[in-house]
Write an enzyme that holds these catalytic residues in place. Structure first.
Site, PDB file in Angstrom:
ATOM      1  N   HIS A   1      80.571 -53.266 -10.125  1.00 45.78           N
ATOM      2  CA  HIS A   1      79.803 -52.453  -9.180  1.00 45.78           C
ATOM      3  C   HIS A   1      80.723 -51.632  -8.278  1.00 45.78           C
ATOM      4  CE1 HIS A   1      75.908 -54.118 -10.269  1.00 45.78           C
ATOM      5  NE2 HIS A   1      76.452 -55.317 -10.246  1.00 45.78           N
TER       6      HIS A   1
ATOM      7  N   ASP B   1      80.241 -42.450 -12.497  1.00 40.71           N
ATOM      8  CA  ASP B   1      79.448 -43.472 -11.816  1.00 40.71           C
ATOM      9  C   ASP B   1      79.569 -43.256 -10.309  1.00 40.71           C
ATOM     10  OD1 ASP B   1      77.884 -46.122 -12.127  1.00 40.71           O
ATOM     11  OD2 ASP B   1      79.354 -46.576 -10.584  1.00 40.71           O
TER      12      ASP B   1
ATOM     13  N   ASP C   1      83.138 -49.085 -13.295  1.00 46.64           N
ATOM     14  CA  ASP C   1      81.877 -48.925 -14.020  1.00 46.64           C
ATOM     15  C   ASP C   1      81.925 -47.699 -14.928  1.00 46.64           C
ATOM     16  OD1 ASP C   1      81.037 -51.142 -12.681  1.00 46.64           O
ATOM     17  OD2 ASP C   1      79.412 -50.176 -11.584  1.00 46.64           O
TER      18      ASP C   1
ATOM     19  N   GLU D   1      78.551 -45.020  -6.366  1.00 45.84           N
ATOM     20  CA  GLU D   1      78.003 -46.082  -5.526  1.00 45.84           C
ATOM     21  C   GLU D   1      77.321 -45.403  -4.347  1.00 45.84           C
ATOM     22  OE1 GLU D   1      77.926 -49.063  -6.615  1.00 45.84           O
ATOM     23  OE2 GLU D   1      79.348 -48.744  -8.256  1.00 45.84           O
TER      24      GLU D   1
END
Length: 234
Positions: A184, A38, A189, A40
């Site tokens: 998040h 994952d 995640d 960001e």
């Protein structure tokens, strides 16, 4: 692994005649050894936005055995709405390394497998988003594409549960009883995505006819070096 080795991550070199699956799936076609990923980011578009965090877990036979997590200096202001969503602020990343330094470390971690020299498939939720960012930055840093085979938990959920309207990670973790909220943040995640894949794997084993389960390999629209493994129920 050097930057030049990124071209063969998850894929054979061009001298090999055919694509060889690095980690054999089980009888239902689900991967047993894989990396859940994952990212960001500061926004939606790799050519205009930047990665702010990479999180990943290495899975062996359905169990997490290793993890990777690094914040990344995007070398640009992080939008306030992104900070509100992720908690990642300009101050948190101001003194950290940019993606030019972090990505080679992540690639090296991906290649660090005791099984063989070919890395495992990547699993993610709406994984095409993350892979577009990795591919764009790998091409920029190393001059080569990011290559892998992937499984998308969003796509799998849509096939298994067509009656449900929403298939976000936040929806799945509640529906499957994994957690009440999505944090998040990249590592958490990635862990929740791994739990979702294993939950759907077990569900498929208990509720689906094995003869009706199939998978198709589809090259990504943005790069033929990325191969999506998509679930099909016949």
């Amino acid at each position: 692994m050097t930057n030049s080795g990124i071209t063969v991550f998850g894929r054979p070199s061009q001298t090999q005649a055919a694509y060889e699956v690095p980690s054999e799936p089980d009888a239902l076609g689900f991967p047993r050894n894989y990396v859940t990923l994952d990212l960001e980011t500061t926004g939606f578009y790799p050519n205009r936005c930047a990665i702010t965090e990479i999180g990943a877990v290495r899975v062996r036979d359905g169990h997490i055995v290793d993890q990777f997590q690094e914040l990344v200096n995007p070398l640009r202001p992080i939008p306030r709405q992104i900070t509100a969503l992720t908690g990642i602020s300009d101050a948190m990343v101001a003194d950290l390394d940019p993606i030019d330094d972090v990505l080679p470390r992540f690639i090296s971690w991906l290649a660090d497998t005791q099984a063989d020299s070919i890395a495992e498939p990547i699993v993610g939720h709406n994984v095409s988003f993350d892979l577009r960012f990795l591919d764009y930055n790998t091409r920029h840093i190393a001059g080569v594409p990011f290559a892998c085979m992937d499984y998308d938990t969003m796509q799998i959920s849509r096939v298994l549960f067509p009656a449900h309207k929403h298939h976000r990670l936040a929806d799945l973790i509640v529906r499957f009883g994994i957690a009440e909220n999505e944090e998040h943040r990249a590592l958490s995640d990635a862990i929740q995505t791994q739990e979702c894949l294993e939950w759907m794997h077990q569900y498929t084993a208990e509720h689906c006819d094995a003869a009706a389960i199939d998978w198709r390999s589809v090259p990504a629209k943005t790069s033929t070096e990325i191969i999506h493994q998509q679930l099909i129920l016949r």
